[in-house]
Each structure stands twice: as structure tokens, then as C-alpha cells.
Design a protein around this motif. Structure first.
Motif, PDB file in Angstrom:
ATOM      1  N   ALA A 168     -10.923   6.490  -6.700  1.00 23.36           N
ATOM      2  CA  ALA A 168     -10.216   7.226  -7.761  1.00 23.36           C
ATOM      3  C   ALA A 168      -9.620   6.250  -8.776  1.00 23.36           C
ATOM      4  N   THR A 169      -9.059   5.165  -8.291  1.00 21.84           N
ATOM      5  CA  THR A 169      -8.506   4.149  -9.176  1.00 21.84           C
ATOM      6  C   THR A 169      -9.601   3.594 -10.077  1.00 21.84           C
ATOM      7  N   GLU A 200      -4.429   6.019  -2.185  1.00 25.03           N
ATOM      8  CA  GLU A 200      -5.746   5.712  -1.603  1.00 25.03           C
ATOM      9  C   GLU A 200      -5.604   4.759  -0.423  1.00 25.03           C
ATOM     10  N   TRP A 201      -4.696   3.801  -0.531  1.00 23.72           N
ATOM     11  CA  TRP A 201      -4.457   2.873   0.572  1.00 23.72           C
ATOM     12  C   TRP A 201      -3.889   3.622   1.773  1.00 23.72           C
ATOM     13  N   GLN A 231     -12.829   1.152  -1.463  1.00 25.22           N
ATOM     14  CA  GLN A 231     -11.494   1.470  -0.968  1.00 25.22           C
ATOM     15  C   GLN A 231     -10.682   2.265  -1.991  1.00 25.22           C
ATOM     16  N   PHE A 232     -10.965   2.055  -3.281  1.00 25.19           N
ATOM     17  CA  PHE A 232     -10.178   2.670  -4.346  1.00 25.19           C
ATOM     18  C   PHE A 232     -11.068   3.403  -5.351  1.00 25.19           C
ATOM     19  N   ARG A 261      -4.347   6.779   2.493  1.00 29.04           N
ATOM     20  CA  ARG A 261      -5.448   7.577   3.047  1.00 29.04           C
ATOM     21  C   ARG A 261      -6.310   6.715   3.956  1.00 29.04           C
ATOM     22  N   SER A 262      -6.605   5.526   3.507  1.00 31.54           N
ATOM     23  CA  SER A 262      -7.428   4.620   4.300  1.00 31.54           C
ATOM     24  C   SER A 262      -6.720   4.213   5.593  1.00 31.54           C
TER      25      SER A 262
END
Length: 152
Positions: free
Chosen positions: A57-58, A115-116, A54-55, A118-119
Motif C-alpha cells: 500500500a505504501t 502494514e508492518w 512488505q509495504f 499486519r505483517s
């Protein structure tokens, strides 16, 4: 005998604790603890993997090892209450922002929030976009002005 709902609730509580679920059984009762610990570890591992998917890039920003530690801490603090991990991950950015050890990356929680988002956008139901004529009508009647970057 307890109902299925009660067993499922006890099972969920046991996943995030140190005790066995009430009513857990095995052919060899001495195996129950070991078997459930293996199951508990598999659940924690899969949740951590779901967070890393889910993350991405992070995870790249902090490194896989650090992210795995943060994921374990996050899962311990916020165990899922539903089988859908999608509802779980919205808290990740807040947890990242609160971690003093990651204060050298002040943008990290913002990256996680993007990112969240985007999801969420990817998972959202399809909807028809508002037509430019409708926006123009709305703008005229409500004295709105569209930003110059808005184009047909």
C-alpha cells in the motif's frame, strides 16, 4: 586462515561498502571485483523487492519508482545485520516520516506502520485468545470496564 565467522562478518561489511570481502577468491583474480559487484547489486535488488512486498500500500501511494528510490536509500542507511529481513523493516515508517520530500503525504508513515503491524500479526505464533469469562473476572476484580464495542 580466518574463521568462517570472520569471513561472514567481512562479507557482510563488504556488501554495504565499496571494498571486497577479505579472503574473496576467484579462478581469475581480475574477475573478483566485477563478480562481487554483481552479487552486491543482486542483494540490494532482492532487499528492495522484499520491502515492496512488505509495504504494497505504501508503494502504491508513492509510486513504484519513488518507492524503489526510498528502498535503495533505506538499505544504504540500514543494511541488514542478519539474514532475516523481517527485523529490518520495522524502521521503514520512521525513515518515511523523516523524508521531507514526502511531507505532502503526512499519513504515509502511519500506513507503513499499519502494514508492518499486519505483517507482525501474520508472522506471530498462534495463541489462545482470552475467554470472555476471564475478561469479565479480571474486570470485576480490577474495576475495569470493557469498551461497549467488546462483544462475546
Amino acid at each position: 586462515m580466518s574463521s568462517h565467522l570472520e569471513f561472514a562478518h567481512n562479507f557482510q561489511i563488504a556488501l554495504s561498502g565499496d571494498q571486497l570481502p577479505v579472503g574473496a577468491q576467484a579462478d581469475d583474480p581480475s574477475d573478483i571485483t566485477q563478480r562481487f559487484n554483481v552479487y552486491r547489486n543482486n542483494v540490494a535488488y532482492e532487499l528492495a523487492q522484499a520491502l515492496s512486498r512488505q509495504f504494497p500500500a505504501t508503494q502504491r501511494l508513492v509510486g513504484a519508482e519513488c518507492f524503489a528510490g526510498v528502498a535503495q536509500m533505506f538499505i544504504a542507511q540500514h543494511p541488514p545485520t542478519q539474514p532475516d529481513t523481517y527485523r529490518l523493516v520495522h524502521r521503514v515508517s520512521a525513515v518515511l516520516a523523516a523524508l521531507g520530500s514526502l511531507s505532502s503525504l503526512p499519513y504515509l508513515s502511519d500506513v507503513a506502520r499499519i502494514e508492518w503491524a499486519r505483517s507482525r500479526a501474520y508472522q506471530a505464533a498462534n495463541a489462545s485468545p482470552v475467554k470472555a469469562t476471564q475478561l469479565n473476572t479480571l474486570a470485576r476484580h480490577h474495576r475495569m470496564h470493557l469498551h461497549p464495542s467488546v462483544q462475546n
